[in-house]
Design a protein around this motif. Structure first.
Motif, PDB file in Angstrom:
ATOM      1  N   LEU A   3      74.902  70.820 -53.492  1.00 22.74           N
ATOM      2  CA  LEU A   3      75.501  70.726 -54.818  1.00 22.74           C
ATOM      3  C   LEU A   3      74.854  69.675 -55.715  1.00 22.74           C
ATOM      4  N   ASN A   4      74.221  68.667 -55.113  1.00 20.46           N
ATOM      5  CA  ASN A   4      73.680  67.591 -55.939  1.00 20.46           C
ATOM      6  C   ASN A   4      72.190  67.733 -56.209  1.00 20.46           C
ATOM      7  N   SER A  12      70.160  75.622 -54.166  1.00 21.05           N
ATOM      8  CA  SER A  12      70.206  74.440 -55.031  1.00 21.05           C
ATOM      9  C   SER A  12      71.419  74.510 -55.943  1.00 21.05           C
ATOM     10  N   SER A  13      71.646  73.415 -56.664  1.00 25.57           N
ATOM     11  CA  SER A  13      72.842  73.342 -57.505  1.00 25.57           C
ATOM     12  C   SER A  13      72.830  74.401 -58.604  1.00 25.57           C
TER      13      SER A  13
END
Lengths: 159, 301
Positions: free
Chosen positions: A44-45, A7-8
């Protein structure tokens, strides 16, 4: 076969490949990066909380047949059919739901995206404009003249 | 002391903040998003295409309601391809004269809002006569595809309109999944009530009604009454099952709303439509009259 997702905020999740492949983006990534699957796939989001929720959804729907959706305006005509699990799943706060929609959009998990949007539409449709303003914490920024103008556009809503 | 000093200070700053914001809005109304940039909100994060997806689950009346929330929503809800789709479904072969200075899709939305009484929100078909959107030509032109003089259509009407009255027009029906009243045309109402039949009121279960009662209460014609199951009561006299009669009437007129509307002439509804159309025309005239610059300031674009 297992796939790791990151995850980010750096949290790593390990899921089955077919679960992860519900996300179109990951599926494509896996095709491209077939050789090196040791390092986690970075998303990234998507935050950890949302990713956990998306994975939860994908785990439950892993065996669902893929629906090819022609985005049609017919969607409003259909009564909403949700199974009990989906209903339980959508009982989250509204902020979370919008975060989930964004996550599903960036990961391209189509069924979840549609579920989320339907849920959002459902919230919005039974609310009055004032309630919607409260929900999104926004102000009524129409000027008085504009108020007059939109007055008659309320006609759709007048029965 | 400190507290009493800080209060006017705070007031001062807030009034200062407001001023440039108002000024900003006046100059660039088209960019409706601008006023939100200070705050980090959910609605800002959602890109327009996701809003479109959410909106695809909403009926036109829901969208109209959303457009009243604020400028941002007004912008989102009026700029949908849906409006063009509905327009061409409702007014085939009749290109819309777009309003100047506002986005084209908004023109469709505004025109449809004026005509919303005649449009079914489910199938987007239009019932009733076309009200020409140019005042000067209303009396002279003939509708090319109905062949009727615009003004006369209401009196003549089609076969269905004559018997059904307002029941032939789109009428509001409560749709459970839409969670609100949605205006449905006769065909859509029939389909809807076929799938979701209305309950028979307790007062009518097991009742027998005479022909006259059925005619006055349910507005059924002789042809339909003849087909009902009849019970003899005395020589040459019959009574009919009230439940059957109600079901038949509901199917024929499209639910209870339809039955209630039979006796009203569609003219009243059309008049309301015409008055809405006049408002639309006035708005178009003002738009045509003022230049681009004035418009941006006076319109929610």
């Amino acid at each position: 076969m297992k796939v790791t997702l990151e995850s980010s905020d750096g949290q790593v999740f390990t899921v089955d490949k077919e679960v992860a492949e519900l996300s179109v983006i990951i599926k494509e990534m896996l095709v491209i990066e077939q050789a090196n699957q040791d390092h986690p796939i970075p998303l990234l989001n998507v935050g950890a909380v949302e990713l956990a929720k998306v994975i939860e959804y994908c785990e439950h729907h892993r065996n669902d047949p893929t629906i090819d959706d022609d985005e049609d305006y017919d969607s409003r005509k259909k009564p909403i059919e949700m199974d009990d699990w989906d209903k339980q799943f959508t009982i989250v706060n509204k902020e979370m739901m919008f975060e989930l929609i964004l996550a599903a959009n960036s990961m391209q998990v189509k069924p979840l995206l549609h579920l989320g949007c339907r849920y959002a539409a459902d919230i919005v449709k039974r609310m009055s404009p004032t309630e919607i303003r409260d929900l999104f914490q926004i102000d009524d920024d129409f000027t008085p003249e504009e108020q007059d103008k939109i007055e008659w556009e309320k006609q759709w809503t007048k029965l | 002391m400190g507290a009493s000093l800080s209060l006017p200070n705070r007031l001062k700053t807030s009034s200062k903040q407001k001023k440039p914001r108002g000024h900003f809005q006046e100059t660039s109304l088209v960019i409706a998003h601008s006023s939100f940039q200070e705050k980090n909100l959910v609605i800002d994060k959602l890109p327009p295409e996701l809003w479109d997806l959410i909106f695809s689950y909403l009926y036109p009346s829901h969208l109209a309601k959303l457009s009243q929330v604020n400028r941002h929503f007004y912008h989102l809800a009026t700029n949908l391809c849906l409006w063009e789709t509905i327009y061409y479904q409702a007014f085939p072969y009749k290109p819309l004269q777009l309003l100047p200075h506002i986005p084209p899709l908004s023109s469709y939305a505004l025109f449809l809002a004026a005509n919303s009484l005649q449009i079914c929100e489910q199938c987007f078909c239009r019932t009733g006569t076309i009200i020409d959107d140019t005042t000067t030509t209303t009396t002279t032109t003939t509708d090319s595809y109905t062949g009727q003089e615009p003004g006369q259509g209401q009196e003549q009407g089609s076969y269905e309109q004559q018997f059904l009255g307002t029941a032939s027009m789109p009428l509001p029906v409560f749709l459970p999944w839409a969670k609100s009243m949605i205006r449905l045309c006769l065909v859509c109402r029939r389909k809807h009530f076929y799938a979701f039949p209305e309950p028979i009121p307790v007062s009518m279960t097991g009742k027998r009604w005479r022909k006259k009662q059925i005619r006055t209460r349910l507005h059924l014609r002789n042809e339909e009454i003849e087909q009902l199951k009849r019970y003899g009561c005395g020589p040459g006299r019959f009574s009919f099952c009230a439940e059957d009669a109600l079901t038949t009437a509901r199917i024929f007129y499209g639910g209870d709303v339809g039955v209630a509307a039979v006796n009203q002439s569609p003219t009243e509804l059309m008049d309301r439509s015409i008055s809405r159309m006049n408002v639309y025309q006035k708005r178009r005239e003002t738009l045509n009259a003022c230049g681009l610059h004035d418009n941006i300031a006076s319109l929610v674009a």
